[in-house]
Design a protein around this motif. Structure first.
Motif, PDB file in Angstrom:
ATOM      1  N   VAL A 146      -2.493  -6.941  -1.472  1.00  0.00           N
ATOM      2  CA  VAL A 146      -3.924  -6.043  -1.804  1.00  0.00           C
ATOM      3  C   VAL A 146      -5.179  -6.431  -2.688  1.00  0.00           C
ATOM      4  O   VAL A 146      -6.287  -6.695  -2.088  1.00  0.00           O
ATOM      5  CB  VAL A 146      -4.100  -5.001  -2.017  1.00  0.00           C
ATOM      6  CG1 VAL A 146      -5.118  -3.969  -1.810  1.00  0.00           C
ATOM      7  CG2 VAL A 146      -2.429  -3.581  -1.178  1.00  0.00           C
TER       8      VAL A 146
ATOM      9  N   TYR B 114       2.651   1.586  -3.591  1.00  0.00           N
ATOM     10  CA  TYR B 114       1.377   2.236  -4.173  1.00  0.00           C
ATOM     11  C   TYR B 114       1.257   3.277  -4.646  1.00  0.00           C
ATOM     12  O   TYR B 114       1.258   4.506  -5.241  1.00  0.00           O
ATOM     13  CB  TYR B 114       0.738   1.512  -5.125  1.00  0.00           C
ATOM     14  CG  TYR B 114       0.751   0.107  -4.867  1.00  0.00           C
ATOM     15  CD1 TYR B 114       1.561  -0.770  -5.580  1.00  0.00           C
ATOM     16  CD2 TYR B 114      -0.453  -1.119  -4.312  1.00  0.00           C
ATOM     17  CE1 TYR B 114       1.635  -1.683  -5.975  1.00  0.00           C
ATOM     18  CE2 TYR B 114      -0.160  -2.325  -4.852  1.00  0.00           C
ATOM     19  CZ  TYR B 114       0.674  -2.775  -6.232  1.00  0.00           C
ATOM     20  OH  TYR B 114       1.518  -4.189  -5.682  1.00  0.00           O
TER      21      TYR B 114
ATOM     22  N   VAL C 268       0.472  -0.750  -0.419  1.00  0.00           N
ATOM     23  CA  VAL C 268       0.052   0.312  -0.167  1.00  0.00           C
ATOM     24  C   VAL C 268       1.102   1.106  -0.184  1.00  0.00           C
ATOM     25  O   VAL C 268       0.785   2.452  -0.579  1.00  0.00           O
ATOM     26  CB  VAL C 268      -1.373   0.105   1.099  1.00  0.00           C
ATOM     27  CG1 VAL C 268      -1.546   1.473   1.378  1.00  0.00           C
ATOM     28  CG2 VAL C 268      -1.989  -1.648   1.214  1.00  0.00           C
TER      29      VAL C 268
END
Length: 298
Positions: free
Chosen positions: A157, A82, A79
């Protein structure tokens, strides 16, 4: 020809000979390079700090399970990476003269439209969070999901990666995970069936097996409790099947099962107790018409 020359002259004056333009381009290129390098350093430092935070928690009484910590580290790193990449991409576009505010506003509208069509993607992401926080399985666990079985390499994810013991890597969308069998949470049980011939002395074989199980329990630390001889399980076509169970540490049931089979075979050989083999029974009549039975092995 004169018109073409005037065109080249104008381009030269406007672009090639425009010092301010080249200075601006140089500064923009340097800024983009700085953004790329800064992004790489920021991600590297961020991951290092994240690992330090979780390493510090190893001494904390509020520490999570080791496998769950590894899973959360992987997820948070993904996360974080990104998000940094997205911010860096917006900064690069801004340096290239793109109206970022309009782009972000348009992306919001497009994202809303795409969100309705990307329901599977949203389902995968939500399922991934529930998998982690509900402790369904973690990185390093040995699981069975649908027809796939192996060790969990990564929980992302959107996807989960499972590596089978033969080396294949299975990539499964989190939203498609409906049922999970986790072999790494609780102690395993090794179930071993031993066959002996009908002609052998069953009480003698049972006594030998029970004594052997006591010896094996003292030798192998993977055995949580002393192996238990349950008795005669089934009566087969040519064998008597005896069952043994042993509670062992997670994932050790295959190893202990192989050890028990080998040890029992060697002990039965020492006592002269044979394992069954296929037999052929033949019926024939003598001169008086009485039926005789003769046995022959195949």
């Amino acid at each position: 020809m004169g018109k073409l020359n005037r065109l080249w002259a104008k381009m030269y004056d406007d672009y090639l000979a425009n010092t301010e333009l080249w200075v601006d381009l140089s500064f923009s290129a340097l800024k983009i390079i700085a953004i790329v390098i800064g992004t790489w350093l920021f991600i590297k430092i961020g991951k290092s700090m994240l690992n330090r935070i979780f390493h510090f928690r190893l001494r904390s009484p509020l520490r999570l399970e080791e496998r769950r910590e590894a899973t959360l580290i992987r997820l948070i790193e993904n996360v974080f990476t990104y998000a940094v990449y997205f911010i860096a991409f917006i900064m690069v576009l801004s340096e290239l003269g793109v109206d970022v505010r309009t782009l972000i506003a348009g992306a919001g509208v497009v994202g809303l439209a795409v969100g309705f069509g990307a329901q599977n993607l949203v389902r995968d992401i939500i399922s991934g969070f529930f998998i982690i926080f509900e402790k369904q399985f973690s990185v390093g666990d040995y699981v069975k999901i649908s027809s796939f079985e192996g060790f969990v390499e990564e929980i992302g994810v959107r996807i989960t990666k499972i590596k089978s013991w033969t080396g294949e890597l299975h990539i499964i969308p989190n939203g498609s995970i409906a049922e999970v069998t986790n072999f790494s949470v609780h102690n395993s049980v090794a179930v071993v069936d031993i066959s002996i011939a009908y002609e052998e002395n069953i009480p003698e074989a049972e006594e030998a097996v029970v004594k052997l199980l006591d010896e094996l329990y003292e030798k192998h630390e993977e055995m949580v409790a002393k192996p238990e001889y349950l008795g005669v399980q089934t009566l087969g076509a040519s064998e008597v099947v005896m069952r043994i169970t042993a509670e062992v540490t997670p994932m050790a049931h295959w190893k202990i099962g192989r050890l028990i089979r080998k040890a029992v075979k060697l002990r039965l050989d020492e006592l002269g107790i044979e394992i069954p083999f296929p037999r052929l029974v033949m019926y024939q009549r003598d001169e008086n018409g009485n039926k005789e039975i003769s046995k022959a092995s195949e």
